[in-house]
Design a protein around this motif. Sequence first.
Motif, PDB file in Angstrom:
ATOM      1  N   VAL A   3       0.890  -1.178   0.053  1.00 15.24           N
ATOM      2  CA  VAL A   3       0.047   0.032   0.074  1.00 15.24           C
ATOM      3  C   VAL A   3       0.913   1.258   0.092  1.00 15.24           C
ATOM      4  O   VAL A   3       0.544   2.109  -0.770  1.00 15.24           O
ATOM      5  CB  VAL A   3      -1.052  -0.068   1.160  1.00 15.24           C
ATOM      6  N   ARG A   4       1.894   1.327   0.974  1.00 13.81           N
ATOM      7  CA  ARG A   4       2.936   2.279   0.832  1.00 13.81           C
ATOM      8  C   ARG A   4       3.597   2.474  -0.457  1.00 13.81           C
ATOM      9  O   ARG A   4       3.676   3.591  -0.808  1.00 13.81           O
ATOM     10  CB  ARG A   4       4.027   2.025   1.853  1.00 13.81           C
ATOM     11  N   ALA A   5       3.880   1.506  -1.203  1.00 19.50           N
ATOM     12  CA  ALA A   5       4.595   1.610  -2.570  1.00 19.50           C
ATOM     13  C   ALA A   5       3.622   2.286  -3.395  1.00 19.50           C
ATOM     14  O   ALA A   5       3.954   3.266  -4.277  1.00 19.50           O
ATOM     15  CB  ALA A   5       5.237   0.352  -3.025  1.00 19.50           C
ATOM     16  N   CYS A   6       2.315   1.586  -3.478  1.00 19.86           N
ATOM     17  CA  CYS A   6       1.425   2.241  -4.480  1.00 19.86           C
ATOM     18  C   CYS A   6       0.922   3.662  -4.311  1.00 19.86           C
ATOM     19  O   CYS A   6       0.825   4.426  -5.106  1.00 19.86           O
ATOM     20  CB  CYS A   6       0.155   1.495  -4.428  1.00 19.86           C
ATOM     21  N   ARG A   7       0.823   4.140  -2.974  1.00 20.85           N
ATOM     22  CA  ARG A   7       0.528   5.537  -2.626  1.00 20.85           C
ATOM     23  C   ARG A   7       1.517   6.435  -3.151  1.00 20.85           C
ATOM     24  O   ARG A   7       1.450   7.464  -3.668  1.00 20.85           O
ATOM     25  CB  ARG A   7       0.253   5.603  -1.375  1.00 20.85           C
ATOM     26  N   ALA A   8       2.805   5.923  -2.905  1.00 25.24           N
ATOM     27  CA  ALA A   8       4.102   6.663  -3.209  1.00 25.24           C
ATOM     28  C   ALA A   8       4.070   6.797  -4.842  1.00 25.24           C
ATOM     29  O   ALA A   8       4.428   7.897  -5.429  1.00 25.24           O
ATOM     30  CB  ALA A   8       5.323   6.085  -2.865  1.00 25.24           C
ATOM     31  N   ALA A   9       3.588   5.720  -5.514  1.00 19.46           N
ATOM     32  CA  ALA A   9       3.490   6.051  -6.958  1.00 19.46           C
ATOM     33  C   ALA A   9       2.203   6.617  -7.278  1.00 19.46           C
ATOM     34  O   ALA A   9       1.858   6.935  -8.731  1.00 19.46           O
ATOM     35  CB  ALA A   9       3.582   4.577  -7.585  1.00 19.46           C
ATOM     36  N   GLY A  10       1.292   7.266  -6.556  1.00 20.98           N
ATOM     37  CA  GLY A  10       0.277   8.030  -6.775  1.00 20.98           C
ATOM     38  C   GLY A  10      -1.087   7.372  -7.178  1.00 20.98           C
ATOM     39  O   GLY A  10      -2.116   7.920  -7.686  1.00 20.98           O
ATOM     40  N   PHE A  11      -1.461   6.114  -6.451  1.00 21.64           N
ATOM     41  CA  PHE A  11      -2.640   5.401  -6.883  1.00 21.64           C
ATOM     42  C   PHE A  11      -2.748   4.657  -5.448  1.00 21.64           C
ATOM     43  O   PHE A  11      -1.930   4.161  -4.694  1.00 21.64           O
ATOM     44  CB  PHE A  11      -2.679   4.690  -7.926  1.00 21.64           C
ATOM     45  N   GLU A  12      -4.140   4.170  -5.342  1.00 21.66           N
ATOM     46  CA  GLU A  12      -4.644   3.455  -4.221  1.00 21.66           C
ATOM     47  C   GLU A  12      -4.712   1.993  -4.585  1.00 21.66           C
ATOM     48  O   GLU A  12      -5.356   1.857  -5.552  1.00 21.66           O
ATOM     49  CB  GLU A  12      -5.742   3.882  -3.747  1.00 21.66           C
ATOM     50  N   PRO A  13      -4.163   0.929  -4.128  1.00 23.63           N
ATOM     51  CA  PRO A  13      -4.421  -0.387  -4.810  1.00 23.63           C
ATOM     52  C   PRO A  13      -5.663  -1.035  -4.427  1.00 23.63           C
ATOM     53  O   PRO A  13      -6.498  -0.768  -3.702  1.00 23.63           O
ATOM     54  CB  PRO A  13      -3.242  -1.104  -3.823  1.00 23.63           C
ATOM     55  N   ALA A  14      -6.055  -1.910  -5.386  1.00 23.80           N
ATOM     56  CA  ALA A  14      -7.353  -2.630  -5.436  1.00 23.80           C
ATOM     57  C   ALA A  14      -6.947  -4.009  -4.518  1.00 23.80           C
ATOM     58  O   ALA A  14      -6.645  -4.913  -5.371  1.00 23.80           O
ATOM     59  CB  ALA A  14      -8.117  -2.612  -6.490  1.00 23.80           C
ATOM     60  N   ILE A  15      -7.042  -4.189  -3.340  1.00 25.75           N
ATOM     61  CA  ILE A  15      -6.546  -5.329  -2.706  1.00 25.75           C
ATOM     62  C   ILE A  15      -7.681  -6.193  -2.609  1.00 25.75           C
ATOM     63  O   ILE A  15      -8.873  -6.050  -1.844  1.00 25.75           O
ATOM     64  CB  ILE A  15      -6.095  -5.084  -1.164  1.00 25.75           C
ATOM     65  N   ARG A  16      -7.630  -7.405  -3.332  1.00 27.63           N
ATOM     66  CA  ARG A  16      -8.652  -8.582  -3.499  1.00 27.63           C
ATOM     67  C   ARG A  16      -8.201  -9.681  -2.353  1.00 27.63           C
ATOM     68  O   ARG A  16      -9.307 -10.471  -2.057  1.00 27.63           O
ATOM     69  CB  ARG A  16      -8.718  -8.814  -4.834  1.00 27.63           C
ATOM     70  N   HIS A  17      -7.059  -9.810  -2.145  1.00 28.00           N
ATOM     71  CA  HIS A  17      -6.868 -10.961  -1.202  1.00 28.00           C
ATOM     72  C   HIS A  17      -5.448 -10.457  -0.353  1.00 28.00           C
ATOM     73  O   HIS A  17      -4.880  -9.849  -0.879  1.00 28.00           O
ATOM     74  CB  HIS A  17      -6.292 -12.151  -2.169  1.00 28.00           C
ATOM     75  N   GLN A  18      -5.801 -10.998   0.786  1.00 26.28           N
ATOM     76  CA  GLN A  18      -4.653 -10.921   1.787  1.00 26.28           C
ATOM     77  C   GLN A  18      -4.141 -12.155   2.234  1.00 26.28           C
ATOM     78  O   GLN A  18      -4.957 -13.184   2.900  1.00 26.28           O
ATOM     79  CB  GLN A  18      -5.065 -10.059   2.866  1.00 26.28           C
ATOM     80  N   VAL A  19      -2.811 -12.540   1.986  1.00 24.78           N
ATOM     81  CA  VAL A  19      -2.293 -13.824   2.468  1.00 24.78           C
ATOM     82  C   VAL A  19      -1.098 -13.641   3.026  1.00 24.78           C
ATOM     83  O   VAL A  19      -0.448 -12.854   2.914  1.00 24.78           O
ATOM     84  CB  VAL A  19      -1.966 -14.815   1.052  1.00 24.78           C
ATOM     85  N   ALA A  20      -0.840 -14.420   4.068  1.00 19.97           N
ATOM     86  CA  ALA A  20       0.480 -14.442   5.134  1.00 19.97           C
ATOM     87  C   ALA A  20       1.494 -15.198   4.535  1.00 19.97           C
ATOM     88  O   ALA A  20       2.856 -14.553   4.728  1.00 19.97           O
ATOM     89  CB  ALA A  20       0.281 -15.036   6.505  1.00 19.97           C
ATOM     90  N   GLU A  21       1.534 -16.269   3.752  1.00 23.08           N
ATOM     91  CA  GLU A  21       2.311 -16.957   3.307  1.00 23.08           C
ATOM     92  C   GLU A  21       2.985 -16.634   1.791  1.00 23.08           C
ATOM     93  O   GLU A  21       2.065 -16.530   0.916  1.00 23.08           O
ATOM     94  CB  GLU A  21       2.331 -18.673   3.268  1.00 23.08           C
ATOM     95  N   PHE A  22       4.063 -16.205   1.724  1.00 25.25           N
ATOM     96  CA  PHE A  22       4.677 -15.887   0.383  1.00 25.25           C
ATOM     97  C   PHE A  22       4.365 -16.854  -0.746  1.00 25.25           C
ATOM     98  O   PHE A  22       4.176 -16.533  -1.816  1.00 25.25           O
ATOM     99  CB  PHE A  22       5.947 -15.324   0.493  1.00 25.25           C
ATOM    100  N   ALA A  23       4.653 -18.150  -0.453  1.00 32.14           N
ATOM    101  CA  ALA A  23       4.385 -19.207  -1.320  1.00 32.14           C
ATOM    102  C   ALA A  23       2.906 -19.048  -1.847  1.00 32.14           C
ATOM    103  O   ALA A  23       2.805 -19.249  -3.239  1.00 32.14           O
ATOM    104  CB  ALA A  23       4.572 -20.559  -0.854  1.00 32.14           C
ATOM    105  N   THR A  24       1.996 -18.839  -1.033  1.00 31.61           N
ATOM    106  CA  THR A  24       0.603 -18.510  -1.401  1.00 31.61           C
ATOM    107  C   THR A  24       0.576 -17.534  -2.342  1.00 31.61           C
ATOM    108  O   THR A  24      -0.357 -17.516  -3.068  1.00 31.61           O
ATOM    109  CB  THR A  24      -0.471 -18.695  -0.143  1.00 31.61           C
ATOM    110  N   VAL A  25       1.068 -16.489  -1.925  1.00 32.28           N
ATOM    111  CA  VAL A  25       1.147 -15.110  -2.577  1.00 32.28           C
ATOM    112  C   VAL A  25       1.389 -15.203  -4.296  1.00 32.28           C
ATOM    113  O   VAL A  25       0.831 -15.043  -4.923  1.00 32.28           O
ATOM    114  CB  VAL A  25       1.813 -14.004  -2.003  1.00 32.28           C
ATOM    115  N   LEU A  26       2.738 -16.048  -4.014  1.00 29.42           N
ATOM    116  CA  LEU A  26       3.152 -16.289  -5.504  1.00 29.42           C
ATOM    117  C   LEU A  26       2.231 -17.051  -6.340  1.00 29.42           C
ATOM    118  O   LEU A  26       2.034 -17.163  -7.628  1.00 29.42           O
ATOM    119  CB  LEU A  26       4.700 -16.947  -5.394  1.00 29.42           C
ATOM    120  N   ALA A  27       1.862 -18.221  -5.761  1.00 22.51           N
ATOM    121  CA  ALA A  27       0.762 -19.138  -6.327  1.00 22.51           C
ATOM    122  C   ALA A  27      -0.438 -18.416  -6.931  1.00 22.51           C
ATOM    123  O   ALA A  27      -1.111 -18.613  -7.954  1.00 22.51           O
ATOM    124  CB  ALA A  27       0.259 -20.199  -5.450  1.00 22.51           C
TER     125      ALA A  27
END
Length: 98
Positions: A3-27
């Motif tokens: 969120v911080r990176a997106c806001r710094a780039a000038g937009f608000e991200p549309a977050i659809r999923h929140q996952v704790a495990e990076f392997a799941t994020v990559l999947a």
Amino acid sequence: MTVRACRAAGFEPAIRHQVAEFATVLAFVAAGHGVAVVPQLGIPGSGHEGVVLSRLLMERRTMLALRGGAARHPAVAALTVALLEVVPTEPAESRAAG
């Protein structure tokens, strides 16, 4: 971090999923469910099949966590002093400006 990176780039991200495990994020990314900002430590050595990785020049905010009262222990105090001597406590942009 995302969120911080997106806001710094000038937009608000549309977050659809929140996952704790990076392997799941990559999947999720590999399955076409979006994009993700993932720290290098969260990437397996060989990467992830179906995911293209691009290096981003970002900093993470990292905190030293101590159990209440532990700062009085000599070893904890020594570690804290040593870390504060070698690890910057301000982001690179602030250090460059000052």
